[in-house]
Design a protein around this motif. Structure first.
Motif, PDB file in Angstrom:
ATOM      1  N   ASN A 436       1.687  85.733 -91.383  1.00 20.79           N
ATOM      2  CA  ASN A 436       0.291  85.846 -90.981  1.00 20.79           C
ATOM      3  C   ASN A 436       0.213  86.109 -89.487  1.00 20.79           C
ATOM      4  N   GLY A 437      -0.841  86.789 -89.067  1.00 23.00           N
ATOM      5  CA  GLY A 437      -1.030  87.054 -87.651  1.00 23.00           C
ATOM      6  C   GLY A 437      -2.499  87.216 -87.316  1.00 23.00           C
ATOM      7  N   ARG A 438      -2.793  87.224 -86.023  1.00 30.52           N
ATOM      8  CA  ARG A 438      -4.162  87.366 -85.540  1.00 30.52           C
ATOM      9  C   ARG A 438      -4.288  88.669 -84.761  1.00 30.52           C
ATOM     10  N   VAL A 439      -5.456  89.287 -84.870  1.00 28.01           N
ATOM     11  CA  VAL A 439      -5.743  90.523 -84.146  1.00 28.01           C
ATOM     12  C   VAL A 439      -6.920  90.236 -83.211  1.00 28.01           C
ATOM     13  N   PRO A 440      -6.641  89.913 -81.942  1.00 30.97           N
ATOM     14  CA  PRO A 440      -7.719  89.525 -81.030  1.00 30.97           C
ATOM     15  C   PRO A 440      -8.485  90.732 -80.503  1.00 30.97           C
ATOM     16  N   LEU A 441      -9.626  90.451 -79.912  1.00 28.17           N
ATOM     17  CA  LEU A 441     -10.377  91.493 -79.222  1.00 28.17           C
ATOM     18  C   LEU A 441      -9.597  91.963 -77.998  1.00 28.17           C
ATOM     19  N   ARG A 442      -9.665  93.250 -77.756  1.00 29.84           N
ATOM     20  CA  ARG A 442      -9.007  93.802 -76.571  1.00 29.84           C
ATOM     21  C   ARG A 442      -9.655  93.223 -75.314  1.00 29.84           C
ATOM     22  N   GLN A 443      -8.806  92.758 -74.374  1.00 28.39           N
ATOM     23  CA  GLN A 443      -9.297  92.090 -73.173  1.00 28.39           C
ATOM     24  C   GLN A 443      -9.181  92.931 -71.904  1.00 28.39           C
ATOM     25  N   GLY A 444      -8.683  94.130 -72.004  1.00 24.53           N
ATOM     26  CA  GLY A 444      -8.541  94.971 -70.823  1.00 24.53           C
ATOM     27  C   GLY A 444      -8.279  96.411 -71.218  1.00 24.53           C
ATOM     28  N   GLN A 445      -8.126  97.265 -70.227  1.00 23.68           N
ATOM     29  CA  GLN A 445      -7.941  98.690 -70.451  1.00 23.68           C
ATOM     30  C   GLN A 445      -6.583  98.979 -71.093  1.00 23.68           C
ATOM     31  N   ILE A 446      -6.569  99.945 -72.004  1.00 30.07           N
ATOM     32  CA  ILE A 446      -5.325 100.438 -72.590  1.00 30.07           C
ATOM     33  C   ILE A 446      -5.312 101.955 -72.469  1.00 30.07           C
ATOM     34  N   THR A 447      -4.283 102.472 -71.824  1.00 28.94           N
ATOM     35  CA  THR A 447      -4.076 103.912 -71.725  1.00 28.94           C
ATOM     36  C   THR A 447      -2.900 104.284 -72.614  1.00 28.94           C
ATOM     37  N   LEU A 448      -3.104 105.213 -73.509  1.00 30.46           N
ATOM     38  CA  LEU A 448      -2.066 105.567 -74.482  1.00 30.46           C
ATOM     39  C   LEU A 448      -1.082 106.548 -73.855  1.00 30.46           C
ATOM     40  N   ASP A 449      -0.088 105.994 -73.164  1.00 26.40           N
ATOM     41  CA  ASP A 449       0.893 106.823 -72.473  1.00 26.40           C
ATOM     42  C   ASP A 449       2.327 106.374 -72.738  1.00 26.40           C
ATOM     43  N   GLY A 450       2.509 105.462 -73.697  1.00 23.17           N
ATOM     44  CA  GLY A 450       3.852 104.983 -73.990  1.00 23.17           C
ATOM     45  C   GLY A 450       4.333 103.899 -73.053  1.00 23.17           C
ATOM     46  N   SER A 451       3.443 103.384 -72.224  1.00 22.87           N
ATOM     47  CA  SER A 451       3.775 102.276 -71.327  1.00 22.87           C
ATOM     48  C   SER A 451       2.991 101.051 -71.771  1.00 22.87           C
ATOM     49  N   LEU A 452       3.652  99.905 -71.797  1.00 19.50           N
ATOM     50  CA  LEU A 452       3.009  98.704 -72.329  1.00 19.50           C
ATOM     51  C   LEU A 452       2.601  97.723 -71.237  1.00 19.50           C
ATOM     52  N   ASP A 453       2.392  98.229 -70.007  1.00 17.34           N
ATOM     53  CA  ASP A 453       2.023  97.325 -68.916  1.00 17.34           C
ATOM     54  C   ASP A 453       0.523  97.300 -68.655  1.00 17.34           C
ATOM     55  N   ASP A 454      -0.273  97.923 -69.545  1.00 16.37           N
ATOM     56  CA  ASP A 454      -1.724  97.911 -69.369  1.00 16.37           C
ATOM     57  C   ASP A 454      -2.275  96.502 -69.586  1.00 16.37           C
ATOM     58  N   PRO A 455      -3.379  96.152 -68.915  1.00 14.38           N
ATOM     59  CA  PRO A 455      -3.972  94.816 -69.075  1.00 14.38           C
ATOM     60  C   PRO A 455      -4.312  94.482 -70.526  1.00 14.38           C
ATOM     61  N   GLY A 456      -4.753  95.477 -71.280  1.00 12.48           N
ATOM     62  CA  GLY A 456      -5.149  95.215 -72.658  1.00 12.48           C
ATOM     63  C   GLY A 456      -4.020  94.704 -73.532  1.00 12.48           C
ATOM     64  N   TRP A 457      -2.787  95.120 -73.238  1.00 17.23           N
ATOM     65  CA  TRP A 457      -1.659  94.666 -74.051  1.00 17.23           C
ATOM     66  C   TRP A 457      -1.211  93.256 -73.678  1.00 17.23           C
TER      67      TRP A 457
END
Length: 637
Positions: A436-457
């Motif tokens: 089981n897992g939870r899917v929270p609301l996005r809390q910051g910007q996510i730019t789809l560029d293959g980098s996972l350092d965005d605030p949303g992640w």
């Protein structure tokens, strides 16, 4: 090599080359009723193609034994009238004494002239007589896609590749010549059924990768649904037909038309066979819906199609069998499902135990290759105990009969008694619970560029995936993340590439029919949570996507519906050490409806490169929605 292009004045010209009832069948299949349909797409009017459910009801009176006793079939060679070892018993008698009630044996037409079967008059009557004398039903088998005889149309896959040997699955004269006429002749000769082995042994591939887009099939579709079929036919290059169908959004409609034509043709064979024996059974091996449409084409609600599945060959009944049985029920298919067991890969005790479970929880079981049970029964070395046709190594036939006969007697008692006394279905107590897992609301910007350092992640839920589909730790230690907002679902994954891995050449383009072969991930999303309709998304490490909806619609079991093309954005990065994937997929009403707070979806992530891994172990193939994990949409992780 060409696919024998048809005259562009219309596929109806093909009818002139097909005799009698087949000509009428093809003509009718090209004249589907009109109705209120979707808007015109690229010159195509995708009017609805309707399928009426035809679930199994009360079996034909001559087949009542199937529900009472279950099918217990032995796949043998055509030697039933010959003696068993040094005894005075026939092989048929020994099989019947051991508890089998059905025999299946194969026949082959002349390799150079498929209209001639040299051994027909010598083999068929003798074997039918020997089997019927001891109460065995006789089903005669022929192979599909093996020993091709020209002229015939070659299969062209949806990516545009033309096969060298594989036949078009809707080349009606070819199908009639290779097996249709023979099924009717077997019925005339007194057999009780016909089985089509669809493994396609001498074709380019062992299965089809989507509907055929050869000139023959493409033209037939245009003749029914195109405003100006000649113009479209001439303007779309043969290698681009599948791509064009996907781009204008009618690929799924085209697939359903192919399913309908398959059903109609096979239904005509069934009707001709049952004109000689109204309880004549037709079925196929070895994978359910290997040819989409063959189940409904071969079966009716009272004389169902028999599916001889090989999913249980070496393991016995598993979640795959449960999934297949559920699909038959939910789809309203006129089918009986019997699980197959490979004698050479099962010790005698295993064969008996697994055969019992398959017979109890499905509609019966069948043993391949039962030639090993009746040929040189005392041998413990040689071909009778070698792979693939023999017995378990070093085992005489008597070791099998010592357990099969009492197993079948036990089966009869269990079927006549209380179901509560049945042995439990395997695996149910041994498997891990789904995660089981939870899917929270996005809390910051996510730019789809293959980098996972965005605030949303940083505030997204994080998960590990380092086990195989059987729950054992194996393969790279993958991680993935989930979150959502008011409009979209977000997924990201970091996947290590083991040192020394040579990546295969990636198959580019959206909805490529072999997208599963790419180096990447597969996502399964089931908003209802009940497995009746779920989305499959395949993401390559190059950023290409494949999206399909799997449901219980006709033909959907193999390929799903590729007319579903959601708004999806992808970001990727790949190095020698890892690849990173990010996706944003919009919620929409058709499949991925915007979830309410607290709503739970079925969900799984799978990876087949390096090791076959999944977040939730399926204990079988990936497409087992009952084993999807559960994700809940919440405010915070």
């Amino acid at each position: 090599m060409t696919d024998h292009a048809v005259n562009t004045t219309g596929a109806m010209n093909l009818v002139n080359s097909i005799p009698g009832a087949l000509a009428l069948l093809l003509a009718c299949s090209l004249l589907l009723p009109t109705g209120a349909g979707a808007a015109n797409k690229g010159g195509i009017d995708p009017r609805p193609i309707t399928f009426e459910p035809e679930p199994l009801t009360k079996l034909h009176p001559k087949l009542a034994w199937i529900k009472r006793d279950k099918i217990r079939a032995a796949w043998v060679s055509a030697d039933l009238h010959k003696p068993y070892g040094d005894t005075d018993k026939t092989q048929a008698r020994v099989l019947a004494d051991g508890g089998f009630n059905t025999v299946i044996f194969g026949m082959r037409a002349d390799n150079k002239n498929r209209s001639h079967m040299p051994d027909f008059t010598d083999v068929i009557p003798a074997n039918i007589e020997a089997a019927h004398a001891v109460g065995l039903a006789v089903w005669v088998l022929m192979s599909y896609g093996t020993i091709h005889q020209d002229p015939y149309h070659r299969y062209r896959d949806p990516a545009g590749k033309l096969a060298t040997k594989t036949c078009c699955p809707l080349d009606l004269p070819y199908l009639e010549r290779h097996f249709g006429r023979w099924a009717v002749k077997f019925a005339e000769a007194g057999a009780d059924g016909f089985i089509l082995d669809t493994e396609m042994y001498e074709s380019d591939l062992s299965d089809y990768e989507g509907p055929c887009v050869c000139s023959y099939c493409f033209r037939a579709y245009l003749d029914v649904f195109a405003d100006n079929g000649d113009t479209i036919y001439d303007s779309i290059p043969a290698a681009q037909r599948g791509i064009w169908l996907r781009e204008i959004g009618v690929y799924g409609h085209y697939s359903r038309f192919a399913v309908k034509r398959t059903e109609d043709f096979l239904d005509s064979i069934r009707a001709r066979c049952q004109a000689h024996n109204d309880a004549f059974i037709l079925g196929y091996a070895s994978t359910m819906e290997h040819l989409p449409g063959n189940t409904r084409g071969f079966g009716t609600s009272t004389v169902p199609c028999v599916i001889l599945d090989e999913s249980e060959y070496t393991s016995g009944p598993t979640f795959t069998m449960r999934r297949n049985l559920q699909y038959i029920e939910q789809s309203g298919l006129p089918a009986l499902y019997i699980g197959g067991l490979w004698i050479n890969q099962n010790r005698p005790e295993q064969l008996a135990e697994r055969g019992l479970l398959a017979a109890l929880y499905a509609d019966g079981w069948w043993a391949w290759y039962s030639w090993a049970l009746v040929t040189n029964p005392d041998a413990t070395t040689g071909p009778q105990t070698t792979n693939p046709y023999g017995r378990w190594k070093g085992t005489p036939a008597s070791a099998y009969w010592d357990v099969l006969k009492p197993m079948h007697a036990r089966l009869e008692k269990l079927l006549a008694g209380d179901r509560a006394a049945w042995p439990a279905f395997p695996l149910l107590d041994a498997v891990a619970p789904v995660p089981n897992g939870r899917v929270p609301l996005r809390q910051g910007q996510i730019t789809l560029d293959g980098s996972l350092d965005d605030p949303g992640w940083q505030e997204a839920s994080q998960f590990e995936m380092a086990i195989d589909r059987f729950g054992k730790k194996d393969g790279p230690e993958n991680t993935f993340m989930l979150c959502h907002d008011d409009t979209a679902f977000y997924f990201a994954a970091r996947c290590p590439i083991p040192e020394g891995t040579v990546l295969p050449e990636q198959l580019r383009g959206r909805d490529h029919p072999r997208a599963w072969a790419n180096y990447g991930l597969e996502l399964f999303v089931d908003p209802s949570g009940d497995g009746r309709r779920y989305a499959q998304l395949i993401l390559s490490s190059d950023g290409d996507t494949y999206e399909s909806v799997m449901d219980y619609g006709p033909g959907a079991f193999q390929f799903g519906d590729l007319d579903w093309n959601p708004e999806i954005e992808v970001g990727v990065q790949r190095t020698e050490a890892e690849f990173i994937l990010e996706i944003r997929i919009l919620f929409e009403d058709a499949v991925l409806t915007k979830p309410k707070h607290g709503e739970t979806w079925g969900f799984n992530v799978c990876r087949s490169s390096s090791a076959v891994q999944s977040w939730s172990p399926t204990y079988g193939p990936f497409h087992l929605p009952g084993r999807f994990g559960r994700i809940q949409f919440v405010k915070d992780r």
